[in-house]
Design an enzyme around this catalytic site. Sequence first.
Site, mmCIF file in Angstrom:
data_model
loop_
_atom_site.group_PDB
_atom_site.id
_atom_site.type_symbol
_atom_site.label_atom_id
_atom_site.label_comp_id
_atom_site.label_asym_id
_atom_site.label_seq_id
_atom_site.Cartn_x
_atom_site.Cartn_y
_atom_site.Cartn_z
ATOM 1 N N GLY A 50 62.100 94.025 90.928
ATOM 2 C CA GLY A 50 63.380 95.236 90.589
ATOM 3 C C GLY A 50 63.662 96.383 90.207
ATOM 4 O O GLY A 50 62.662 97.223 90.102
ATOM 5 N N ARG A 57 61.076 89.280 96.383
ATOM 6 C CA ARG A 57 60.762 87.756 97.362
ATOM 7 C C ARG A 57 59.686 88.597 98.265
ATOM 8 O O ARG A 57 59.525 87.633 99.896
ATOM 9 C CB ARG A 57 61.736 87.246 97.892
ATOM 10 N N GLY A 58 59.140 89.802 97.920
ATOM 11 C CA GLY A 58 58.425 90.087 98.901
ATOM 12 C C GLY A 58 56.740 90.142 98.943
ATOM 13 O O GLY A 58 56.074 90.852 99.311
ATOM 14 N N ASP A 65 54.424 94.835 86.450
ATOM 15 C CA ASP A 65 53.540 93.178 86.465
ATOM 16 C C ASP A 65 53.270 92.847 87.883
ATOM 17 O O ASP A 65 52.250 93.151 88.217
ATOM 18 C CB ASP A 65 53.777 92.206 85.868
ATOM 19 N N THR A 82 59.652 99.445 85.388
ATOM 20 C CA THR A 82 60.295 98.402 84.903
ATOM 21 C C THR A 82 60.875 98.809 83.598
ATOM 22 O O THR A 82 60.260 100.053 82.695
ATOM 23 C CB THR A 82 59.060 97.038 84.356
ATOM 24 N N ASP A 130 61.809 96.767 81.299
ATOM 25 C CA ASP A 130 60.996 96.021 79.642
ATOM 26 C C ASP A 130 60.336 96.778 79.276
ATOM 27 O O ASP A 130 59.946 95.999 78.091
ATOM 28 C CB ASP A 130 60.892 94.435 80.518
ATOM 29 N N ASP A 174 56.706 96.416 79.692
ATOM 30 C CA ASP A 174 55.867 95.089 78.990
ATOM 31 C C ASP A 174 54.650 95.356 79.870
ATOM 32 O O ASP A 174 53.948 94.647 79.793
ATOM 33 C CB ASP A 174 56.909 93.747 79.776
ATOM 34 N N MET A 214 68.881 93.097 78.229
ATOM 35 C CA MET A 214 67.445 91.615 79.139
ATOM 36 C C MET A 214 65.608 92.209 78.454
ATOM 37 O O MET A 214 65.944 93.000 77.464
ATOM 38 C CB MET A 214 67.417 92.989 80.355
ATOM 39 N N ARG A 273 62.706 90.533 80.176
ATOM 40 C CA ARG A 273 62.103 89.463 80.183
ATOM 41 C C ARG A 273 61.334 88.562 79.056
ATOM 42 O O ARG A 273 61.761 88.187 78.102
ATOM 43 C CB ARG A 273 61.150 90.107 81.862
ATOM 44 N N GLN A 291 72.347 97.402 82.856
ATOM 45 C CA GLN A 291 70.725 98.649 82.151
ATOM 46 C C GLN A 291 69.877 99.535 83.599
ATOM 47 O O GLN A 291 69.007 99.821 82.693
ATOM 48 C CB GLN A 291 70.154 97.372 81.392
HETATM 49 O O1 F6P Z 1 62.284 92.897 84.883
HETATM 50 C C1 F6P Z 1 63.113 94.026 85.440
HETATM 51 C C2 F6P Z 1 63.853 93.240 84.957
HETATM 52 O O2 F6P Z 1 65.466 93.007 84.923
HETATM 53 C C3 F6P Z 1 63.637 92.088 83.510
HETATM 54 O O3 F6P Z 1 64.707 92.489 82.431
HETATM 55 C C4 F6P Z 1 64.920 90.656 83.981
HETATM 56 O O4 F6P Z 1 64.320 89.394 83.263
HETATM 57 C C5 F6P Z 1 65.161 90.232 85.662
HETATM 58 O O5 F6P Z 1 64.143 92.248 86.087
HETATM 59 C C6 F6P Z 1 65.968 89.902 86.553
HETATM 60 O O6 F6P Z 1 65.679 89.664 87.710
HETATM 61 P P1 F6P Z 1 67.099 90.105 89.020
HETATM 62 O O7 F6P Z 1 67.802 91.394 89.460
HETATM 63 O O8 F6P Z 1 66.033 89.278 90.233
HETATM 64 O O9 F6P Z 1 67.861 88.470 88.633
#
Ligand code: F6P
Length: 370
Positions: free
Chosen positions: A21, A89-90, A131, A153, A155, A157, A197, A199, A296
Site C-alpha cells: 500500500g 498483488r506483486g 512488512d 507504512t 500503520d 507496525d 486504519m 491493520r 489517511q
Molecule cells: O497497511 C496500510 C493499510 O492502509 C492498512 O492500514 C489497511 O488495513 C490496508 O492497508 C488497506 O489495504 P488496501 O488499500 O489494499 O485495501
Amino acid sequence: MSSTSTGRGPIRRIAINTGGGDAPGLNAVIRAATLSALSKGWEVLGIRRGYMGLLEGEVDGEPGIFPLTAQTVRGITHLGGTILGTTTRGNPFGMEVRESDGTWGKKDRSEEIVQRFRELEIDALIAIGGDGSLQIALALQKKGLPVVGVPKTIDNDLLATDVTFGFETAVEVATDAIGRLHSTAEAHQRVMVVQVMGRHTGWIALESGMAGGADAILIPEIPYSLDKIVAKVRERDATGRRFSIIVVAEGARPAGGTPSYVDATGRYGGIAEQLALELERACGKETRTMVLGHIQRGGSPNAYDRNLALRFGGAAVRCIAEGSMGSMVALQGTNVRSVPLESAVKDIKRVPLDCDMVLTALQLGVALGD
Ligand code: F6P
C-alpha cells in the site's frame, strides 16, 4: 564514508521499487535516494509497480524499467502516492497467474527477478515497503540479490524502527477528522464511532484518538468490553456531556470475539458499523459512524514524514556505499541507523500495554475498552 564496494566490485547501477500500500513520503524517499546515488556517479533505475516492471516489458503502457534522473525526481518531495506505482498483488514468490482453464493460480517467479537483475547489471535494490514487501526483499536477498530496505507504512507496525514514514501524516489526517466531528456530535448529542486504519495494530487509533480528544479508543491490542464503552457514554451523559467520540482501530475486536473482515482475504472492515449498532441499542442514543479509509494514506506527506523519508532515502544510499546489504534503514531515537532486515520482519510492532501513551490515556479517563 567508507568504500563504494559491495565486495562484488564497485557500484555502478542501483534500482528502486515501491511495494504494498502507498504511504505519504514514498516520493521523498525516491528523490533523496536518486539524488544521493547520482551524486556518487551511480545510475538509478526505477521499477514500476513493485517487481512487475522487471517481469513485464511494459506496465500500464509505460516501460517497466526506466532511468531515474535529477529531472524525473524534480519537485516530488511533497507529492503523495509514488511515481513508481505500487501493488499489493506483486509478490514474485506467489505471483497471480491466469491458468489455461481461466482460473487464477500462483506461480513462483522470484528466479526470473534475480535473473533480470543480473541481465540488467543492477548492483543493489532499494526496496521501499512495509512488512510484506520487506519480507519479499529479505527472501530475494537470500537468493543473492543485494537489498537495502526502507520502512514504509501508515500503520507504524514495523519492528526495529521507532517510526515508519507515512504514519505521522495518517495520524494528522485522522486527528483533524476526529476534531471536526466534535462540534457536529455535540450539536446533535450523538455518539460518533470513527474507524481508522492500522491493520493488526492500534498506533493510528491511539495517537489520533488522544490528540483528537476521543472519549474511548479501541485498539486490537486491548480486546474491548461493550459494557465499558456504554459506561463511558453514560458517565458523560450524566455530567452533561451528551455526546461521545469513540475511535476504533479497524482491527479491534470485542473480548472473546473476532475482528471484522470484509471478505475472506483478511481485509479489515465493518467494526464501526457493528459497534455503532450495539451502542445505539445499549445506550438508546443516536449513533453514527465515520470510516476514514484511504484518506489517511492519500495526499501530501506532512513535514515530519517528508524529512524522515528524505533521511531514509539518503541513508539507504549510504548503506549501499558501505556494502551493508540485507539491511534496513531505521529511526532509533533521533538517529537513522542501519539494522538487519531480518530483525525488522520477524514480527510486527504492537502497542505495548505499558507504554506511556496508554498509561496517560488511562490517567485522563479515556476508555480503552477493558
Ligand atoms: O497497511 C496500510 C493499510 O492502509 C492498512 O492500514 C489497511 O488495513 C490496508 O492497508 C488497506 O489495504 P488496501 O488499500 O489494499 O485495501
